[in-house]
Design an enzyme around this catalytic site. Structure first.
Site, short mmCIF file in Angstrom:
data_model
loop_
_atom_site.label_atom_id
_atom_site.label_comp_id
_atom_site.label_asym_id
_atom_site.label_seq_id
_atom_site.Cartn_x
_atom_site.Cartn_y
_atom_site.Cartn_z
N HIS A 1 -6.81 -0.40 -10.15
CA HIS A 1 -6.64 0.65 -9.16
C HIS A 1 -5.51 1.61 -9.55
CE1 HIS A 1 -6.91 2.63 -5.33
NE2 HIS A 1 -5.66 2.32 -5.00
N ASP B 1 0.85 -1.20 0.00
CA ASP B 1 0.00 0.00 0.00
C ASP B 1 0.88 1.25 0.00
OD1 ASP B 1 -2.23 1.58 0.08
OD2 ASP B 1 -3.03 0.75 1.94
#
Length: 320
Positions: free
Chosen positions: A230, A157
């Site tokens: 994404h 992330d």
């Protein structure tokens, strides 16, 4: 000289540009109706200053910090400086064809970070001791570092986060709003993941959702990366084609009692417009209808915008 070089010379900002730590607690508070909030707020400002100073002396190696953000309605109720920060408003829901980025209440947000969870807990308790009589804690999420900075979904992330001095450039307000220089637009969403559906995908299918390879964290080539991945939708540019970034401090969390696996999305930015445009690309799609595939597995239960003022501004209000 880069504008970010001037930050520490003119004022002290809150610790918005530090890197995510091992343990985190996120808290959202909402003021009670008709409560006498001003004295409590002034005391909280003093406690925040004390906590940051004390832990810096006692446990410098643990990188402990407490960052406070203030919502639009709270800013008005507390009679904080006007005009308000240029882009501080109540977050407006972003409604796509299939999914919605919801808007939820929040007056004060706290972001506690430390290598030792004990520090996070003690800071949360100290703040609650002041606020309990005038506000309700509507959200508390305990985040933790998962492996090499991965989300519960298994992918690293914050790969696109700015690094070095770029964190100040993109994470803090500059000369464009001199009254609030050194502050930061703080936006949060609590995402809960459908792990059963996610784990039913093969690694290759998951990689196409993210647009990155799972093990190496390398972004897929443009001719392979799906347009609804994404990484394809979360990256935006300005009119000149320059990348626009935010400082993400996302953390995974787990609530066994509710069988929740999730990600607490938290961004610090010099303007909320950047974060908001990223959300529009995710939820509405670019082009419209081409929404972020990750939303098929991740539902945002909250969405609130705050402003994290400079330490100088908070010190002007702290109880003596």
């Amino acid at each position: 000289m880069n504008s970010s070089d001037n930050y520490e010379k003119h004022f002290e900002s809150q610790n918005v540009t530090d890197y995510p730590n091992t343990n985190t607690i996120f808290c959202v508070w909402v003021f009670k109706k008709d409560a006498d909030i001003q004295p409590a707020f002034e005391q909280v400002c003093a406690v925040v200053a004390n906590l940051n100073h004390s832990f810096a002396v006692r446990m410098p190696e643990d990188r402990v910090s407490c960052v406070m953000g203030i919502g639009y309605e709270a800013w008005i109720k507390l009679n904080l400086p006007t005009p308000v920060p240029k882009e501080l408003t109540n977050f407006r829901p972003i409604v796509g064809e299939k999914y919605t980025a919801v808007s939820t209440p929040g007056d004060i947000h706290f972001h506690f970070r430390a290598a030792n969870i004990s520090a996070c807990i003690d800071m949360s308790v100290a703040i609650a001791a002041v606020l309990n009589t005038v506000a309700d804690r509507v959200e508390e999420v305990h985040g933790f570092r998962y492996w090499d900075g991965r989300s519960i979904l298994g992918f690293v992330d914050g790969t696109e986060n700015p690094i070095g001095k770029q964190r100040a450039r993109f994470g803090m307000v500059g000369k464009e709003d001199l009254q609030y220089e050194g502050g930061s637009y703080l936006f949060v969403q609590k995402y809960v993941h459908n792990m059963e559906a996610w784990n039913s995908l093969s690694d290759e299918q998951q990689e196409k959702v993210f647009g990155r390879y799972k093990i190496s964290d390398i972004e897929m080539p443009e001719n392979i990366k799906p347009g609804n991945s994404h990484s394809a939708l979360a990256g935006i540019t300005d009119a000149q084609g320059n990348d626009l970034k935010i400082v993400r401090d996302n953390m995974p969390f787990r609530n066994a009692a509710k069988n929740e696996f999730g990600t607490y999305f938290i961004s610090y930015a010099n303007t909320f417009s950047t974060t908001n445009e990223m959300l529009k690309c995710m939820y509405i799609g670019n082009p419209p209808g081409n929404y972020d595939r990750i939303l098929d597995f991740s539902i945002a239960q909250t969405g609130t915008l705050f402003f994290a003022p400079s330490v100088d501004l908070l010190n002007a209000y702290k109880a003596k």
